[in-house]
Design a protein around this motif. Structure first.
Motif, PDB file in Angstrom:
ATOM      1  N   LYS A  26       0.828  -1.193   0.000  1.00 56.80           N
ATOM      2  CA  LYS A  26       0.000   0.000   0.000  1.00 56.80           C
ATOM      3  C   LYS A  26       0.871   1.256   0.000  1.00 56.80           C
ATOM      4  CE  LYS A  26      -3.705   1.864   2.824  1.00 56.80           C
ATOM      5  NZ  LYS A  26      -2.959   2.188   4.063  1.00 56.80           N
ATOM      6  N   SER A  27       1.819   1.298   0.940  1.00 52.12           N
ATOM      7  CA  SER A  27       2.667   2.482   1.010  1.00 52.12           C
ATOM      8  C   SER A  27       3.442   2.611  -0.283  1.00 52.12           C
ATOM      9  CB  SER A  27       3.611   2.395   2.210  1.00 52.12           C
ATOM     10  OG  SER A  27       4.813   1.778   1.856  1.00 52.12           O
ATOM     11  N   PHE A  28       3.655   1.474  -0.878  1.00 50.59           N
ATOM     12  CA  PHE A  28       4.380   1.425  -2.110  1.00 50.59           C
ATOM     13  C   PHE A  28       3.632   2.028  -3.268  1.00 50.59           C
ATOM     14  CE2 PHE A  28       7.476  -0.573  -4.647  1.00 50.59           C
ATOM     15  CZ  PHE A  28       8.521  -0.483  -3.764  1.00 50.59           C
ATOM     16  N   SER A  29       2.368   1.674  -3.380  1.00 55.82           N
ATOM     17  CA  SER A  29       1.621   2.193  -4.525  1.00 55.82           C
ATOM     18  C   SER A  29       1.441   3.697  -4.391  1.00 55.82           C
ATOM     19  CB  SER A  29       0.271   1.476  -4.644  1.00 55.82           C
ATOM     20  OG  SER A  29      -0.382   1.468  -3.421  1.00 55.82           O
ATOM     21  N   GLU A  30       1.452   4.187  -3.133  1.00 56.23           N
ATOM     22  CA  GLU A  30       1.407   5.637  -2.956  1.00 56.23           C
ATOM     23  C   GLU A  30       2.667   6.284  -3.523  1.00 56.23           C
ATOM     24  OE1 GLU A  30       0.740   6.059   1.217  1.00 56.23           O
ATOM     25  OE2 GLU A  30      -1.283   5.244   1.038  1.00 56.23           O
ATOM     26  N   LEU A  31       3.804   5.684  -3.153  1.00 55.14           N
ATOM     27  CA  LEU A  31       5.071   6.195  -3.686  1.00 55.14           C
ATOM     28  C   LEU A  31       5.112   6.103  -5.200  1.00 55.14           C
ATOM     29  CD1 LEU A  31       7.852   4.800  -1.354  1.00 55.14           C
ATOM     30  CD2 LEU A  31       7.425   7.179  -1.903  1.00 55.14           C
ATOM     31  N   LYS A  32       4.620   4.982  -5.674  1.00 56.63           N
ATOM     32  CA  LYS A  32       4.685   4.702  -7.106  1.00 56.63           C
ATOM     33  C   LYS A  32       3.968   5.760  -7.932  1.00 56.63           C
ATOM     34  CE  LYS A  32       6.581   0.667  -8.188  1.00 56.63           C
ATOM     35  NZ  LYS A  32       7.382   0.348  -9.347  1.00 56.63           N
ATOM     36  N   ASP A  33       2.942   6.333  -7.326  1.00 58.84           N
ATOM     37  CA  ASP A  33       2.212   7.365  -8.051  1.00 58.84           C
ATOM     38  C   ASP A  33       3.096   8.557  -8.342  1.00 58.84           C
ATOM     39  OD1 ASP A  33       0.035   5.795  -8.034  1.00 58.84           O
ATOM     40  OD2 ASP A  33      -0.893   6.725  -6.275  1.00 58.84           O
ATOM     41  N   LYS A  34       4.052   8.776  -7.429  1.00 57.09           N
ATOM     42  CA  LYS A  34       4.889   9.955  -7.581  1.00 57.09           C
ATOM     43  C   LYS A  34       6.093   9.718  -8.478  1.00 57.09           C
ATOM     44  CE  LYS A  34       4.727  11.221  -3.065  1.00 57.09           C
ATOM     45  NZ  LYS A  34       5.439  11.687  -1.894  1.00 57.09           N
ATOM     46  N   PHE A  35       6.584   8.490  -8.476  1.00 57.71           N
ATOM     47  CA  PHE A  35       7.800   8.241  -9.237  1.00 57.71           C
ATOM     48  C   PHE A  35       7.541   7.203 -10.314  1.00 57.71           C
ATOM     49  CE2 PHE A  35       8.897   9.703  -5.077  1.00 57.71           C
ATOM     50  CZ  PHE A  35       9.757  10.745  -5.378  1.00 57.71           C
ATOM     51  N   LYS A  36       8.036   7.514 -11.481  1.00 57.70           N
ATOM     52  CA  LYS A  36       7.684   6.675 -12.608  1.00 57.70           C
ATOM     53  C   LYS A  36       8.338   5.307 -12.553  1.00 57.70           C
ATOM     54  CE  LYS A  36       7.514  10.260 -16.068  1.00 57.70           C
ATOM     55  NZ  LYS A  36       8.276  11.137 -15.220  1.00 57.70           N
ATOM     56  N   THR A  37       9.608   5.269 -12.253  1.00 57.21           N
ATOM     57  CA  THR A  37      10.296   3.989 -12.341  1.00 57.21           C
ATOM     58  C   THR A  37      10.872   3.590 -10.995  1.00 57.21           C
ATOM     59  OG1 THR A  37      12.433   4.961 -12.803  1.00 57.21           O
ATOM     60  CG2 THR A  37      11.002   4.559 -14.697  1.00 57.21           C
ATOM     61  N   ASP A  38      11.177   2.314 -10.882  1.00 56.99           N
ATOM     62  CA  ASP A  38      11.832   1.818  -9.676  1.00 56.99           C
ATOM     63  C   ASP A  38      13.155   2.538  -9.456  1.00 56.99           C
ATOM     64  OD1 ASP A  38       9.772   0.103  -9.311  1.00 56.99           O
ATOM     65  OD2 ASP A  38      10.908  -1.740  -9.632  1.00 56.99           O
TER      66      ASP A  38
ATOM     67  N   ILE B 162      14.377   4.407  -6.152  1.00 52.29           N
ATOM     68  CA  ILE B 162      15.575   4.054  -5.388  1.00 52.29           C
ATOM     69  C   ILE B 162      16.448   5.287  -5.164  1.00 52.29           C
ATOM     70  CG2 ILE B 162      17.751   2.773  -5.518  1.00 52.29           C
ATOM     71  CD1 ILE B 162      16.096   0.554  -6.979  1.00 52.29           C
ATOM     72  N   THR B 163      16.626   6.057  -6.220  1.00 52.63           N
ATOM     73  CA  THR B 163      17.437   7.276  -6.089  1.00 52.63           C
ATOM     74  C   THR B 163      16.832   8.201  -5.042  1.00 52.63           C
ATOM     75  OG1 THR B 163      18.011   7.070  -8.412  1.00 52.63           O
ATOM     76  CG2 THR B 163      18.457   9.182  -7.375  1.00 52.63           C
ATOM     77  N   GLN B 164      15.530   8.348  -5.100  1.00 53.33           N
ATOM     78  CA  GLN B 164      14.833   9.189  -4.137  1.00 53.33           C
ATOM     79  C   GLN B 164      15.046   8.682  -2.705  1.00 53.33           C
ATOM     80  OE1 GLN B 164      12.817  11.713  -3.547  1.00 53.33           O
ATOM     81  NE2 GLN B 164      11.723  11.031  -1.711  1.00 53.33           N
ATOM     82  N   LEU B 165      14.911   7.373  -2.508  1.00 50.20           N
ATOM     83  CA  LEU B 165      15.086   6.808  -1.166  1.00 50.20           C
ATOM     84  C   LEU B 165      16.514   7.035  -0.666  1.00 50.20           C
ATOM     85  CD1 LEU B 165      13.102   3.465  -1.668  1.00 50.20           C
ATOM     86  CD2 LEU B 165      12.477   5.302  -0.099  1.00 50.20           C
ATOM     87  N   LEU B 166      17.476   6.857  -1.570  1.00 54.09           N
ATOM     88  CA  LEU B 166      18.867   7.053  -1.169  1.00 54.09           C
ATOM     89  C   LEU B 166      19.121   8.515  -0.791  1.00 54.09           C
ATOM     90  CD1 LEU B 166      20.783   4.852  -3.791  1.00 54.09           C
ATOM     91  CD2 LEU B 166      20.313   4.335  -1.411  1.00 54.09           C
ATOM     92  N   ASN B 167      18.560   9.440  -1.574  1.00 47.28           N
ATOM     93  CA  ASN B 167      18.729  10.850  -1.243  1.00 47.28           C
ATOM     94  C   ASN B 167      18.089  11.194   0.082  1.00 47.28           C
ATOM     95  OD1 ASN B 167      20.194  11.405  -3.493  1.00 47.28           O
ATOM     96  ND2 ASN B 167      18.421  12.013  -4.729  1.00 47.28           N
ATOM     97  N   GLU B 168      16.927  10.649   0.271  1.00 46.80           N
ATOM     98  CA  GLU B 168      16.219  10.910   1.520  1.00 46.80           C
ATOM     99  C   GLU B 168      17.059  10.421   2.706  1.00 46.80           C
ATOM    100  OE1 GLU B 168      11.906   9.877   3.524  1.00 46.80           O
ATOM    101  OE2 GLU B 168      12.314   9.165   1.498  1.00 46.80           O
TER     102      GLU B 168
END
Ligand SMILES: *[C@@H]1O[C@H](CO)[C@@H](O)[C@H](O)[C@H]1NC(C)=O
Ligand SMILES: *[C@@H]1O[C@H](CO)[C@@H](O)[C@H](O)[C@H]1NC(C)=O
Ligand SMILES: *[C@@H]1O[C@H](CO)[C@@H](O)[C@H](O)[C@H]1NC(C)=O
Ligand SMILES: *[C@@H]1O[C@H](CO)[C@@H](O)[C@H](O)[C@H]1NC(C)=O
Ligand SMILES: *[C@@H]1O[C@H](CO)[C@@H](O)[C@H](O)[C@H]1NC(C)=O
Length: 443
Positions: A136-148, A152-158
């Motif tokens: 669920k939390s994933f599909s929320e994220l997925k809406d914002k970012f097009k690709t895996d 991943i880049t976003q998570l690493l930056n965060e």
């Protein structure tokens, strides 16, 4: 060790699906994947998977040859490397749920009709819940970012931002929770080979996992990082090479020596197994130095029997892997791999670290636990079988080991439980090999 097999996950299906009151309550399995309808009960021992594209559960009959053996041994790192060009592959073919696979890993190995304890069933259910939350939390994220990859880049930056000055205002608890959540998401993502390679290209191993595995004092973070490492390297030759170059192998063996925490030891054995599997160079470098000793230390230390069962299973898998590769030497199209495996002197490493004596003592002093835990007993019996040639001289002259094995066999043989009887039969064969008069003459 077969979890890497893409989407497919074998589990005792009846605990996975909540039974409902539908008219068609029982799932009719065939050799094809079929969707499991809401509320359907599925018989034990099927292959079950979650189709990550449709998000539906599917099941089919379990076919051991097709599903398990095709991928065992024989393909070495270099050979596999060619197949994992992450620049183009985008199909989520190898994505498996981390929480599902973890749940299964903490259980006896994927097998048919095993009897799970009530706690294990609870754990499975809990993990399934985590999985749906994750999704669920994933599909929320997925809406914002097009690709895996973007994700991943976003998570690493965060994650990196958390260490920066302007984030010092965050409460330590919040920071910890955020880090754990990021690692959890990464763990899910990196099961896919191209995602794992992207994670590595973006510096995830050096910048995030290495400091956590080496220096982190919070045990939850450390364990999570070790799990992610295991997921990154699982059946991923390029990732295995990279992690090996960064010396993760020796960090993991140090954890095996120093830790007494079940969860940490389990995660570490998983990561070490992922790192070493089908990677003869790493097997050589790590096991010929501190690795073998570290694994045997686990067998001897104060910790839960199921952790020791995992340690002996890792040792056993390595012996079997070597034997498989060598037994097929003549028709192997990769003589280099065979030669590398031939150089692994596993017998010598095990013997010089008192493996045989340690296992003898371990089994002989754990009779009651083994009587209570047929799943652990099975792991040990398989471990004994695989290393029988190496340890025969020690085990065949050990009256206490013989006595313990006979006692377990007799008890299990007279139980009403199919799985226990099966384990009893395995023990019977082992006793035959170790203690028959014929083998005494041979000595
Ligand atoms: C139940 O099975 C029958 C045939 O066996 C089928 O026609 C029907 O659609 C099924 N119902 C459900 C809810 O799957
Ligand atoms: C990280 O911090 C920078 C500012 O220092 C901000 O612009 C950026 O959006 C942050 N990234 C994430 C992923 O939080
Ligand atoms: C671990 O900490 C030590 C001492 O602070 C430091 O020198 C080392 O670079 C750290 N290692 C990693 C991998 O971060
Ligand atoms: C070894 O070779 C035999 C005969 O060619 C084959 O049937 C078997 O599957 C091979 N084993 C592995 C692990 O590839
Ligand atoms: C393995 O070690 C043993 C004992 O040291 C030795 O006799 C044997 O030759 C070694 N085998 C290989 C393949 O190196």
């Amino acid at each position: 060790m077969h979890l890497a097999k893409a989407l497919t996950i074998l589990l005792l299906a009846k605990c996975a699906i909540i039974a409902g009151k539908d008219e068609n309550k029982t799932f009719e399995a065939t050799n094809e994947w079929q969707e499991i309808k809401e509320g359907q009960e599925i018989p034990a021992g099927l292959h079950v998977r979650i189709n990550l594209q449709t998000k539906k559960k599917e099941a089919k009959l379990y076919e051991p040859e097709k599903d398990d053996h095709k991928h065992s041994a024989l393909s070495n790192v270099v050979e596999n490397e060619a197949k994992t060009n992450h620049k183009e592959a985008a199909k989520p073919a190898s994505k498996i749920s981390k929480t599902l696979s973890e749940a299964l890993k903490s259980l006896p190995k994927e097998r048919l009709s095993i009897d799970y304890s009530p706690e294990q069933l609870e754990q499975i259910k809990r993990d399934f819940k985590t999985y749906s939350e994750l999704k669920k939390s994933f599909s929320e994220l997925k809406d914002k970012f097009k690709t895996d990859a973007e994700l991943i880049t976003q998570l690493l930056n965060e994650y990196k931002n958390l260490s920066k000055e302007h984030e010092l205002s965050l409460k330590p608890q919040t920071k910890l929770a955020t880090k754990l959540r990021i690692l959890e998401d990464l763990d899910y993502l990196v099961h896919q080979i191209d995602n794992a390679l992207w994670f590595i290209d973006e510096g995830g191993l050096e910048q995030i996992l290495l400091p956590l595995v080496v220096n982190e004092t919070n045990i939850d973070l450390r364990i999570k990082a070790v799990r992610v490492l295991g997921a990154v390297t699982l059946n991923n030759p390029k990732a295995q090479i990279k992690a090996f170059e960064l010396n993760f192998g020796s960090h993991l063996t140090q954890i095996l020596v120093s830790s007494t925490v079940t969860e940490e030891l389990s995660a570490t054995l998983y990561a070490l197994g992922s790192l070493l599997r089908k990677f003869p160079l790493a097997l050589q470098k790590i096991l010929s130095t501190s690795g073998t000793q570290a694994l045997i230390t686990v067998l001897a230390k104060e910790c839960e029997l199921k952790v020791k069962a995992k340690a002996i299973t890792l040792i056993s898998d390595i012996i079997v892997e070597k034997n498989l590769v060598l037994s097929n030497y003549s028709d192997s199209d990769n003589p280099l791999a065979a030669a590398q495996y031939a150089d692994l002197n596993i017998s010598e490493w095990l013997q010089s670290n008192a493996f045989c004596e340690t296992v003898d003592r371990l089994i002989s002093t754990n009779l009651y636990e083994l009587l209570d835990q047929p799943d652990s007993a099975e792991y040990f019996v398989i471990g004994l079988e695989s290393s029988e040639k190496i340890c025969k001289s020690v085990w065949s002259t050990s009256p206490q080991l013989r006595h313990t094995l006979l006692t377990i066999k007799n008890r299990y043989m007279h139980s009403q439980n199919e799985f226990r009887i099966e384990v009893a039969q395995m023990i019977e064969r082992l006793i035959e090999v170790l203690y028959s008069s014929k083998s005494h003459e041979e000595l």
